[in-house]
Design an enzyme around this catalytic site. Structure first.
Site, mmCIF file in Angstrom:
data_model
loop_
_atom_site.group_PDB
_atom_site.id
_atom_site.type_symbol
_atom_site.label_atom_id
_atom_site.label_comp_id
_atom_site.label_asym_id
_atom_site.label_seq_id
_atom_site.Cartn_x
_atom_site.Cartn_y
_atom_site.Cartn_z
ATOM 1 N N ASP A 82 0.848 -1.198 0.000
ATOM 2 C CA ASP A 82 0.000 0.000 0.000
ATOM 3 C C ASP A 82 0.880 1.243 0.000
ATOM 4 O O ASP A 82 1.771 1.375 0.862
ATOM 5 C CB ASP A 82 -0.898 0.041 1.237
ATOM 6 C CG ASP A 82 -2.026 -0.970 1.180
ATOM 7 O OD1 ASP A 82 -1.963 -1.886 0.332
ATOM 8 O OD2 ASP A 82 -2.958 -0.875 1.996
ATOM 9 N N LYS A 153 -7.847 3.422 -2.602
ATOM 10 C CA LYS A 153 -8.337 3.534 -1.232
ATOM 11 C C LYS A 153 -8.525 5.005 -0.888
ATOM 12 O O LYS A 153 -7.757 5.852 -1.345
ATOM 13 C CB LYS A 153 -7.318 2.881 -0.296
ATOM 14 C CG LYS A 153 -7.636 2.941 1.189
ATOM 15 C CD LYS A 153 -6.542 2.202 1.961
ATOM 16 C CE LYS A 153 -6.694 2.338 3.466
ATOM 17 N NZ LYS A 153 -5.622 1.617 4.192
ATOM 18 N N LYS A 189 -11.465 0.515 -1.592
ATOM 19 C CA LYS A 189 -11.494 0.393 -0.138
ATOM 20 C C LYS A 189 -11.757 1.763 0.482
ATOM 21 O O LYS A 189 -11.072 2.737 0.167
ATOM 22 C CB LYS A 189 -10.176 -0.169 0.405
ATOM 23 C CG LYS A 189 -10.211 -0.369 1.929
ATOM 24 C CD LYS A 189 -8.944 -1.029 2.447
ATOM 25 C CE LYS A 189 -9.022 -1.248 3.965
ATOM 26 N NZ LYS A 189 -7.795 -1.899 4.480
#
Length: 217
Positions: A82, A153, A189
């Protein structure tokens, strides 16, 4: 589960949310250097290991440093990396520099993973609370997807404005348009500030209405 059962929603919806949450319980989230990835792998054999990298959460450093962090994360066994969108470049209007950073990180983790005979996912965190406008959130979403993100995200959860339904709507709409254009689904997300069943239902509904049951399943 008890908290979900106490909520005033149809049981089929609560069970669906519970099943989604249960799937994510099988993922462990660590920072590189905070805890040995190999240790996590040996301790939690059935878990996927997600590592926040590339100078998380600020993403403010030299690209070479970010690439090295990502390389080390994959070498140690991370299943997903990430990173945070390079907001210094993006907010200055240098979209190409922000995109090129993602492309280079994508190439880096792919190269290391290929040597191990596996695939590693890349998630790009947009930090939508700092982007502020729907237009910039949409641009950032397309930029990240086109540069190679497997997931996008909303936020790191490290700033006061984290996930919002408005940001989720814009991002999911971008994902849908990108799927039409390319045939590739990119994951979504929402993170940060999601504390109640009402919050979970709101985000679930946005995803279901915009992206459909196929995406959720």
């Amino acid at each position: 589960m008890a908290i979900l059962c106490a909520a005033p929603y149809p049981i089929f919806l609560l069970l669906k949310i519970y099943s989604i949450l249960s799937e994510h319980i099988g993922n462990s989230w660590v920072t590189l250097g905070e805890l040995s990835i190999q240790y996590m792998r040996l301790t939690y054999l059935d878990f996927n290991i997600t590592v926040v990298s590339a100078c998380f959460p600020s993403s403010q450093s030299f690209l070479e440093v970010k690439l090295k962090e990502c390389e080390m994360a994959v070498e140690q066994g991370a299943d997903e990396v990430d990173i945070v969108l390079a907001l210094n470049a993006f907010l200055a209007g240098d979209y190409e520099a922000a995109a090129e950073e993602i492309r280079q990180i994508r190439a880096c983790i792919d190269a290391v993973a290929a040597k191990q005979g596996r695939k590693v996912h890349l998630k790009v965190i947009l930090e939508t609370g700092l982007l502020r406008t729907p237009e910039k959130i949409a641009i950032a979403s397309f930029l990240a997807m086109e540069a190679g993100a497997d997931f996008i995200k909303t936020s790191t959860g490290k700033i006061s404005i984290a996930a919002t339904p408005e940001a989720a709507y814009v991002m999911c709409k971008a994902i849908k348009e990108y799927k039409v254009q390319t045939g590739r689904w990119v994951g979504f997300k929402a993170a940060g500030g999601i504390k109640t069943v009402d919050d979970a239902v709101a985000y679930y509904t946005i995803v279901r209405e915009l992206l459909g049951q196929e995406f959720i399943d």
